[in-house]
Structure formats: structure tokens, C-alpha cells
Scaffold this motif. Structure first.
Motif, PDB file in Angstrom:
ATOM      1  N   GLN A 211      13.076 -71.226 -70.405  1.00  0.00           N
ATOM      2  CA  GLN A 211      13.450 -72.597 -70.714  1.00  0.00           C
ATOM      3  C   GLN A 211      14.150 -73.274 -69.537  1.00  0.00           C
ATOM      4  N   GLU A 214      11.405 -74.260 -67.133  1.00  0.00           N
ATOM      5  CA  GLU A 214      10.615 -75.379 -67.647  1.00  0.00           C
ATOM      6  C   GLU A 214      11.393 -76.683 -67.626  1.00  0.00           C
ATOM      7  N   VAL A 224       7.166 -71.406 -62.117  1.00  0.00           N
ATOM      8  CA  VAL A 224       6.449 -72.049 -63.215  1.00  0.00           C
ATOM      9  C   VAL A 224       5.413 -71.088 -63.797  1.00  0.00           C
ATOM     10  N   ARG A 231       6.092 -67.113 -71.646  1.00  0.00           N
ATOM     11  CA  ARG A 231       5.788 -67.752 -72.924  1.00  0.00           C
ATOM     12  C   ARG A 231       4.672 -67.015 -73.652  1.00  0.00           C
TER      13      ARG A 231
END
Length: 553
Positions: A211, A214, A224, A231
Motif C-alpha cells: 500500500q 501504491e 511498482v 497483491r
């Protein structure tokens, strides 16, 4: 209680919002070993326009009861997989069981292997709590060094350990925030992080890092990509955990789930999982109505002894709960009973249910006139009589109220639309002749022990044979507090604002217990011609509709 999904990557779901139940929010459950049940489900689907692909066929006994272990191994995983595979978890609000599905789940019986597993889990839980305690002590030691006035809290339950951690962490956070030396602040933050991380869990840490990446503008491409991989891995872990929890009756699945939980989730959640698993081995008071247990089919490792408060009840004030299903049953002494219930409900709904209201009070006199609980339920029938006598739009003379000790005698009332009375336990008396679509129930301890046994004298079988379209009752002793209160159930129904399924689940006090409601969940007998206005309801019931109509923020 362990929720449908574990904490680190899931949303906790509360009870679904109050809104009219619709046909596309149903799933239908039949016993593949009783062909009549499937035919009835298909007929109901056609009449109520339930979308195609909503029938779940389960391999169940053809008897009216089934073993606890069979429910766990056949019903729970297959219903959950069906909902997941068809993307219906969020859509479906009500499960309808049909003729041929057992009405009762027998008490749990542990095998010798399960008793050994229970002992193993008890040892694992003791060690898990000891490990958490040591990690918390380490955090508290840092808090004591940071603040000489710090005094740690006490206790070694999961709740107490959680509170101790939170308290020490707040003290440390306040101390760190007050440091003027930025380098000292960074050093201490790192030390605290290393002490706290063991209490967070690998999956939580991974999610937090993901998180943060992101949320970072122009993060490096490598980071990234790493966040994207994380995820995917977390979602795969979620799916794995969901599958294992759906197979909670499988000892190998339980072992694997414990291993994954220990490695991936926070120690606190691992310990809660172990505690929840231990609940599953408790055998005391685990007999339940099939439908009442089915309402919690998407819950994991919840207590199975006795009952749970119903989170869909309008009075519920317990902790936030996972999503649950309303359940209703289309069943009867014979398959033709179900066809009649469906047809009568649809026809009565179209033209409006009309007929007498019969209220047979005085049950507390037959039980114990000095018992305040019995008197209290009798008062709900008296209050219902007062309400409908003063406010209901019904013809003069259409309300029959009796408060004598004995139940009404045979053929006391004709053209009856609504009935509520007590107390002649498992001794049906055909006091009423019902109009098509009639709704009613008798308060008694064993009124749905059987629907199909020709010698059964319970009120549920008797009422259904005499033409009632909806009734409820217990498959074994439920205690009086398990029944919907008369002055809540019937007034809500009379407004025409709620379906039968909604009325029952808003007034049913308990789940994972012993009461079953028979009837079409979509049936709304007063939709065309309400006989009570919402404004005429007691304030506590009016609040239900105020919540329904409140604008969204």
C-alpha cells in the motif's frame, strides 16, 4: 469469532441493508436424493421468476435429520463454493430450503482422532499465547525505557494482550513524536518497528508495504512491479485460506490452515483462529435446526454450543458481524403441500390477504402463572390485540381474542388469515379454518420435531395440513426466548412493507439454534392492501422503516 475471511486483506461485512427482498437475491437448496424437492424448486423458480442457475443440489440423507459431521462436510463447502463460483456472495441474501432437505442437525460427536486433534490445538494455543506475551513484554520494556512513568497493563488472554500492546504502542508513539532529534527519532522508530513486527504478521507487513508503494507518486518501476506481485500473492493466499476454512470438517485442511496462519497472519489472529477451532470440538448443545445453522454458512469457526444472537434482528446490539443469509423453508408433510403454499401465497399477495385475526393468549396460565417470562410473552399477544383492535383496518368482529388457560377448542373460528397462540405442546388442536395464504404459529417446545411422520401431533404439521401457508416452530426445545414476539412479527407483516422472509429475520431473536420458518420468503400478504400503517406502529418498529428510507450520506 473468526470471520468469513482473515483480517489482513478483507473487509468485515455487517448485516446487509434493509431493502425489499427480491427474486434475484435467492438461492434454492434441494436434496439430490429427493427428486420431488428439485421439481418443487423448479416450479417455484418459474412462478417467482428466480434467475436460472440458482439451484444447489446437495447429497443429503432422506431423513428429517442429519449428522453434524455430514452437515459440515457436504453442506458448508458446497454452498460456499457455489456462491463463490457463481459470484453470488454479495448478491444472494436468502437461501430457501425445499422438501427433502433435513430439518435438523444432530449434536456433534467427536471421534478419538478429533479428541487428539483438540488436545494438539490446545497445546498450540498455549504456546501461541506464551509467544505473544513474550513479544508484548519486549514492547513494554521499550515503553518503560521511553517513559519512566509507564506501568504496563496486565492479563494474558488475547483481548488483554491486544490491549497491552495497544497501550505500550501509544506510549512509544507519543514519545517518538516528541523527540526533537530527527536522527534519534529514526533510530528509535526502527527499534520499535523490529519489536512490534513479530506481532503484526508477514501478510500484514507485506500488505502495508504494498500500500505504501501504491500510494507513492512516481514510485520506481521495480517497486511498482513488486507491489503488483504482492497483491497477486495476497489474493492467492486469501483464496487458499477461504478454501481451507470452507473445508473445516477436513482434519487435513485444518492442519494446513493452522500452518499457514502461524506463518502468515498476525499472532493475535493465529491465536483467535486456534480458539475458534477449539469451539468446533465442543459437543454441548450443538443440535440445531438446519436452516438456522445454514444462515451462518459463510462464517468460520463460530461457537456452535447453544445459540447466537441474530445480527439481522432489528434489536441486535452485539459486535459487528460477517454477512449472513436469511433462510426460509418450502416444506410440508407431502410434496403437494409445498405446491399449495407457493400458489396460495402468490394468489393471496395479488389480491390481498383478508380474514379473521385469531389471538389465543393465556399460555402462561397453562405453564406457570407466576413465571415472569411466560407472562411477558403472553403480554406480547395482548399488546398485539390492543394494537390491531385500535389501529388495524379490518372489518368489525374480525378479531378473535381469547385469554383463557386452555387453547381454543376445535372449529372456533372460520376464515382465519392470521393466528398466534399457545400453549398445548405437541398437541395440535384444529381450532381454525384458514383462508388461502394464512400465516400463523403456535408457541410450543417441540412443534416441528417432524413434518412427514404420519403420527406426528406437532402444530407445524397440523397447521400445514389444515391449509396455512406460513408457520414456524422448533425441532427441539428452544426455550421461549427463541420465538419472535407476537407484537413485532405480525405488525411488521401487516404493513405490507416487508416480505415474509424479512419480517421473520428482523424479529427472530437467535440463529444457530432450533427455530425454522416455513413459507415463501417473497410472500407479502398485505402488499396490495396493508391493514396497519407504519405510523401506527410502536416507535421501536417505526424506526426500522426510518432506517430504510434514510438518505445515503
Amino acid at each position: 469469532m473468526i470471520r468469513r475471511a482473515l483480517i489482513f486483506i478483507f473487509i468485515v461485512l455487517g448485516a446487509f441493508p434493509a431493502c425489499a427482498l427480491e427474486s434475484d437475491e435467492l438461492v434454492l437448496i434441494v436434496n439430490k436424493n429427493v427428486p420431488d424437492g428439485l421439481k418443487l424448486a423448479q416450479y417455484y423458480s418459474a412462478q417467482r421468476k428466480v434467475p436460472a442457475g440458482r439451484i444447489i443440489e446437495l447429497n443429503l440423507p432422506i431423513t428429517e435429520e442429519m449428522p453434524f459431521a455430514a452437515y459440515e462436510s457436504e453442506v458448508v463447502p458446497n454452498v460456499r463454493r457455489f456462491l463463490e463460483a457463481n459470484r453470488l456472495n454479495e448478491k444472494v441474501k436468502c437461501a430457501v430450503t425445499f422438501y427433502g432437505v433435513p430439518i435438523r442437525i444432530m449434536p456433534r460427536v467427536n471421534t478419538p482422532l478429533e479428541k487428539n486433534e483438540q488436545a494438539t490445538i490446545e497445546d498450540e494455543l498455549k504456546k501461541a499465547i506464551a509467544d505473544i506475551d513474550q513479544a508484548v513484554v519486549n514492547v513494554e520494556a521499550l515503553a518503560r525505557r521511553a517513559d519512566e512513568h509507564f506501568s504496563p497493563q496486565t492479563g494474558k488472554t488475547i483481548e488483554a494482550l491486544t490491549a497491552r500492546t495497544d497501550y505500550a504502542a501509544r506510549v512509544l508513539a507519543k514519545h517518538i513524536a516528541g523527540l526533537k532529534d530527527l536522527q534519534a527519532r529514526d533510530v528509535l522508530s526502527a527499534v520499535v518497528g523490529r519489536a512490534v513486527d513479530p506481532l503484526v504478521g508477514k501478510a500484514n507487513l507485506a500488505e502495508r508495504q504494498m500500500q505504501e508503494i501504491e500510494a507513492t507518486p512516481n514510485a520506481p518501476a521495480a517497486q511498482v512491479a513488486e507491489a503488483a506481485r504482492t497483491r497477486v500473492e495476497l489474493l492467492a493466499l486469501r483464496a487458499k485460506i477461504d478454501d481451507l476454512q470452507a473445508r473445516r470438517s477436513d482434519p487435513e485442511a485444518r492442519t494446513e490452515l493452522r500452518r499457514i496462519a502461524k506463518e502468515q497472519i498476525s499472532p493475535f489472529d493465529h491465536a483467535r483462529l486456534l480458539g475458534g477451532m477449539l469451539e468446533q470440538f465442543n459437543t454441548a448443545d450443538t443440535q440445531a435446526a438446519f436452516d438456522s445453522e445454514l444462515a451462518l454458512v459463510e462464517w468460520n469457526n463460530y461457537p456452535r454450543t447453544k445459540w447466537l444472537g441474530n445480527p439481522l434482528n432489528y434489536r441486535y446490539q452485539g459486535p459487528a458481524a460477517p454477512k449472513m443469509l436469511m433462510t426460509m423453508r418450502l416444506d410440508g408433510p407431502v410434496a403437494q403441500t409445498v405446491t399449495r403454499i407457493i400458489d396460495d401465497s402468490i394468489q393471496a399477495e395479488a389480491k390481498g390477504l383478508a380474514g379473521k385475526i385469531v389471538l389465543d393468549s393465556g399460555g402462561y396460565l397453562a405453564l406457570d402463572l407466576k413465571n415472569p417470562a411466560y407472562k411477558a410473552y403472553d403480554d406480547t399477544i395482548r399488546r398485539l390485540n390492543e394494537l390491531v383492535s385500535a389501529k388495524a383496518k379490518v372489518p368489525a368482529g374480525s378479531i378473535v381474542f381469547d385469554e383463557k388457560r386452555d387453547v381454543l377448542p376445535v372449529n372456533s373460528a372460520k376464515d382465519v388469515a392470521l393466528y398466534c397462540g399457545w400453549y398445548a405442546v405437541r398437541n395440535y388442536t384444529p381450532a381454525c379454518r384458514f383462508v388461502p395464504g394464512a400465516v400463523g404459529y403456535h408457541i410450543g417446545s417441540y412443534e416441528m420435531v417432524s413434518l412427514r411422520n404420519e403420527g406426528e401431533t406437532g402444530w407445524c404439521r397440523g397447521l400445514l395440513l389444515d391449509g396455512i401457508a406460513a408457520t414456524l416452530g422448533p425441532e427441539s426445545e428452544p426455550f421461549l426466548m427463541a420465538f419472535p414476539e407476537a407484537d413485532e412479527f405480525f405488525p411488521l407483516l401487516m404493513t405490507g412493507k416487508l416480505t415474509l422472509g424479512e419480517v421473520y429475520w428482523k424479529t427472530n431473536p437467535q440463529t444457530s439454534w432450533r427455530i425454522t420458518m416455513i413459507g415463501d420468503p417473497l410472500y407479502n400478504p398485505y402488499k396490495a392492501n396493508p391493514i396497519l400503517a407504519v405510523e401506527d406502529l410502536p416507535a421501536r418498529l417505526r424506526a426500522i422503516f426510518q432506517a430504510r428510507s434514510a438518505p445515503k450520506p
